[in-house]
Design a protein around this motif. Structure first.
Motif: not given
Length: 256
Positions: A162-169, A1-7
């Motif tokens: 883990l989120d919509t942007s990664e869903n797409a990618e 889990m990345s820092f960006y995701f946690i933030a």
């Protein structure tokens, strides 16, 4: 889990209900002892914001602009080459299912509509959704429900996002290997605006297939339908979550 995701999750918790209005209320009550006017302003601002975000008429004002894609019709659905269904969360404690995790209400609604589209068009299904907390990925749970309950097994299971942007990618990368360029995208109507932008950014042609409309502009005929209630409170939370997501998305796209 990345820092960006946690933030992003922490920021989201602070800026959407209930903390978005509870924090100014509590802070205002604390500050009233020393700065009475400032404290009262913060407290009443929180109260007004809380009412705004759970009253049907005002909640519709912030929800309707999110739902800017109409329901899909059969000719449009048949133009797609595949159906992509996005996960919306899971339930981890389910004694009625021997304690095993399963999809939550949002995901089940999406899966049900995706299965209906698949029956209507005969198109293959891709399910997308990972496991932020290290549990069973949402996509695997969606696949089970599609197979067992709706008799529409998915052809692809994208379980790493883990989120919509990664869903797409991740979904786009998977579909490119099968030369699929045009998809019918299934998610809630309020989420569709943001989801479409993410999938188009990956070079896919997106045919929106929204469901679960919340801000349709209709109110009940009874007096009590206009009062704050649990349904409008939930819709207010969802709408604020999506507006925050759109803001983060615009910042991300601006720095690409």
């Amino acid at each position: 889990m990345s820092f960006y995701f946690i933030a992003k999750k922490i920021l989201g918790t602070l800026l959407i209900p209930p903390l978005v209005y509870w924090l100014p209320i509590v802070l205002g009550l604390i500050l009233q002892r020393r700065w009475k006017r400032l404290g009262q302003t913060l407290t009443w601002s929180g109260v007004v914001l809380g009412l705004f975000l759970c009253t049907p008429a005002t909640v519709q004002l912030i929800t309707a602009p999110l739902e800017n894609h109409p329901p899909i019709d059969e000719p449009d659905a048949r133009r797609a080459q595949a159906i992509v269904i996005l996960g919306g969360g899971q339930r981890r404690a389910n004694p009625e299912y021997d304690g095993k995790p399963t999809v939550n209400r949002l995901t089940l609604e999406r899966v049900r509509f995706g299965a209906q589209l698949a029956r209507m068009t005969g198109l293959p299904i891709l399910v997308s959704g990972g496991a932020p907390t290290g549990t069973t990925p949402e996509a695997e749970l969606m696949g089970r429900v599609l197979t067992v309950d709706f008799r529409q097994p998915p052809q692809w299971v994208e379980a790493g996002s883990l989120d919509t942007s990664e869903n797409a990618e991740n979904s786009a990368a998977m579909l490119r290997g099968f030369k699929i360029q045009r998809i019918a995208l299934v998610t809630h109507a309020a989420h569709m605006r943001r989801a479409v932008e993410e999938f188009r950014a990956q070079g896919l042609e997106v045919i929106p297939a929204p469901m679960g409309f919340m801000g349709d502009g209709t109110l009940g005929e009874e007096f009590f339908d206009y009062l704050p209630n649990n349904t409008s409170a939930y819709t207010g939370w969802y709408a604020m979550h999506e507006w925050l997501g759109i803001g983060v998305q615009k910042i991300r796209f601006a720095f690409r």
